[in-house]
Scaffold this motif. Structure first.
Motif, PDB file in Angstrom:
ATOM      1  N   TYR A  45      -2.842   6.487  10.342  1.00 43.17           N
ATOM      2  CA  TYR A  45      -1.547   6.133   9.774  1.00 43.17           C
ATOM      3  C   TYR A  45      -0.810   7.380   9.289  1.00 43.17           C
ATOM      4  CZ  TYR A  45      -3.181   1.291   9.686  1.00 43.17           C
ATOM      5  OH  TYR A  45      -3.649   0.047  10.031  1.00 43.17           O
ATOM      6  N   THR A  46       0.459   7.470   9.615  1.00 41.56           N
ATOM      7  CA  THR A  46       1.315   8.570   9.157  1.00 41.56           C
ATOM      8  C   THR A  46       2.638   7.982   8.677  1.00 41.56           C
ATOM      9  OG1 THR A  46       2.380   8.930  11.308  1.00 41.56           O
ATOM     10  CG2 THR A  46       0.302  10.116  10.884  1.00 41.56           C
ATOM     11  N   PHE A  47       3.426   8.807   8.037  1.00 39.33           N
ATOM     12  CA  PHE A  47       4.738   8.325   7.593  1.00 39.33           C
ATOM     13  C   PHE A  47       5.587   7.912   8.789  1.00 39.33           C
ATOM     14  CE2 PHE A  47       9.133   8.692   6.219  1.00 39.33           C
ATOM     15  CZ  PHE A  47       9.114   7.998   5.017  1.00 39.33           C
ATOM     16  N   ASN A  48       5.500   8.670   9.857  1.00 38.98           N
ATOM     17  CA  ASN A  48       6.284   8.340  11.055  1.00 38.98           C
ATOM     18  C   ASN A  48       5.847   7.011  11.669  1.00 38.98           C
ATOM     19  OD1 ASN A  48       7.937  10.587  10.974  1.00 38.98           O
ATOM     20  ND2 ASN A  48       6.580  11.834  12.242  1.00 38.98           N
ATOM     21  N   GLU A  50       4.400   4.488  10.072  1.00 39.97           N
ATOM     22  CA  GLU A  50       4.807   3.429   9.159  1.00 39.97           C
ATOM     23  C   GLU A  50       6.308   3.163   9.269  1.00 39.97           C
ATOM     24  OE1 GLU A  50       2.346   1.743   6.499  1.00 39.97           O
ATOM     25  OE2 GLU A  50       1.784   2.130   8.572  1.00 39.97           O
ATOM     26  N   ARG A  51       7.097   4.228   9.333  1.00 37.96           N
ATOM     27  CA  ARG A  51       8.541   4.077   9.450  1.00 37.96           C
ATOM     28  C   ARG A  51       8.911   3.376  10.765  1.00 37.96           C
ATOM     29  NH1 ARG A  51      11.584   9.566   9.223  1.00 37.96           N
ATOM     30  NH2 ARG A  51      10.179   9.897  10.981  1.00 37.96           N
ATOM     31  N   SER A 109       3.410   0.248   2.023  1.00 46.51           N
ATOM     32  CA  SER A 109       4.691   0.749   2.512  1.00 46.51           C
ATOM     33  C   SER A 109       5.727  -0.340   2.311  1.00 46.51           C
ATOM     34  CB  SER A 109       4.613   1.128   3.997  1.00 46.51           C
ATOM     35  OG  SER A 109       3.604   2.092   4.235  1.00 46.51           O
ATOM     36  N   HIS A 127       9.536   3.713   2.019  1.00 43.72           N
ATOM     37  CA  HIS A 127       8.700   4.473   1.090  1.00 43.72           C
ATOM     38  C   HIS A 127       7.255   4.046   1.312  1.00 43.72           C
ATOM     39  CE1 HIS A 127       7.625   6.935  -2.224  1.00 43.72           C
ATOM     40  NE2 HIS A 127       7.251   5.948  -3.003  1.00 43.72           N
ATOM     41  N   SER A 128       6.311   4.983   1.142  1.00 44.52           N
ATOM     42  CA  SER A 128       4.909   4.681   1.432  1.00 44.52           C
ATOM     43  C   SER A 128       3.998   5.652   0.690  1.00 44.52           C
ATOM     44  CB  SER A 128       4.667   4.789   2.945  1.00 44.52           C
ATOM     45  OG  SER A 128       3.312   4.576   3.264  1.00 44.52           O
ATOM     46  N   ASN A 129       2.756   5.208   0.464  1.00 45.41           N
ATOM     47  CA  ASN A 129       1.736   6.104  -0.082  1.00 45.41           C
ATOM     48  C   ASN A 129       0.863   6.677   1.023  1.00 45.41           C
ATOM     49  OD1 ASN A 129       0.180   3.895   0.643  1.00 45.41           O
ATOM     50  ND2 ASN A 129      -0.958   3.798  -1.285  1.00 45.41           N
ATOM     51  N   VAL A 130       1.349   6.602   2.265  1.00 43.37           N
ATOM     52  CA  VAL A 130       0.558   7.018   3.420  1.00 43.37           C
ATOM     53  C   VAL A 130       0.280   8.521   3.425  1.00 43.37           C
ATOM     54  CG1 VAL A 130       2.507   7.474   4.965  1.00 43.37           C
ATOM     55  CG2 VAL A 130       0.340   6.619   5.916  1.00 43.37           C
ATOM     56  N   SER A 131       1.000   9.272   2.617  1.00 45.96           N
ATOM     57  CA  SER A 131       0.779  10.723   2.561  1.00 45.96           C
ATOM     58  C   SER A 131      -0.407  11.114   1.689  1.00 45.96           C
ATOM     59  CB  SER A 131       2.046  11.431   2.059  1.00 45.96           C
ATOM     60  OG  SER A 131       3.123  11.198   2.941  1.00 45.96           O
TER      61      SER A 131
END
Length: 210
Positions: A45-48, A50-51, A109, A127-131
């Motif tokens: 999982y990455t921000f990209n 998830e987005r 997310s 917005h997400s805590n994936v980082s």
């Protein structure tokens, strides 16, 4: 040897042993564990990702977000407004608690109604805590008792607020994923955030202008 010097040597020895113990403790965690022993994330999982996932679902398949909340935990959402440094801000928070099953490597997310893009001064709504580098896991009746995620957005100045904004600002599209890599659960939830009293008053003031 004087008593003062003996005491000085004693405290120096204590501090020396303490430093060694701390170093040994840190080394025992290894590079793949966090400060509390949390395992390092190994998922994809990455921000990209998830987005991309949330944006596609919201725009092309909004019905994939269930309105019935999962039985495994409680999920709530709130929205608040504030005025800081001459600008209005709107803050969203989701809270996952009352855990009923073990949940490992929880990723939260959320995004807002697409109409909000015209009202918020931000590059994107997601917005997400994936980082996070290490896993955040939850278990029934154990600390931590819950996991929250929040973000504050700046509202555009002198924007023409219309009825779409007043009606859709509470809409939140949330993705909760958890579990080991080979048994990962992904849950998509639509929820209306609970506005704070001052948020209700803020929106009433805009309704009078519409």
């Amino acid at each position: 040897m004087s008593l003062k010097r003996k005491m000085h040597l004693f405290f120096s020895l204590v501090m020396y042993l303490f430093v060694i113990a701390m170093c040994l403790g840190a080394c025992s965690l290894g590079p793949n564990q966090g400060p509390a022993g949390e395992p390092k994330r190994t998922d994809d999982y990455t921000f990209n990702s998830e987005r991309r996932d949330l944006n596609q679902r919201v725009t092309k398949n909004p019905k994939s977000f269930q309105e019935h909340l999962p039985d495994e935990y409680t999920l709530t959402a709130t929205v608040d407004v504030s005025h800081e440094s001459g600008v209005d801000r709107i803050t969203y928070e989701i809270m996952l608690n009352e855990i009923r099953v073990p949940m490992s490597n929880v990723i939260q997310s959320f995004t807002l109604h697409p109409n909000m893009m015209n009202r918020i001064d931000a590059a994107e709504l997601i917005h997400s805590n994936v980082s996070n580098t290490y896993e955040a896991s939850l278990e029934p009746n154990k600390e931590p008792l819950g996991l929250s995620l929040s973000r504050s957005y700046m509202l555009k100045p002198k924007v023409e607020i219309n009825s779409n904004f007043v009606q859709s600002y509470v809409d939140m599209y949330i993705k909760i994923s958890y579990g080991p890599n080979d048994q990962r659960k992904e849950e998509y939830v639509y929820i209306q955030a609970e506005p704070s009293p001052r948020t209700i008053e803020y929106m009433k003031s805009w309704e009078k202008k519409i």
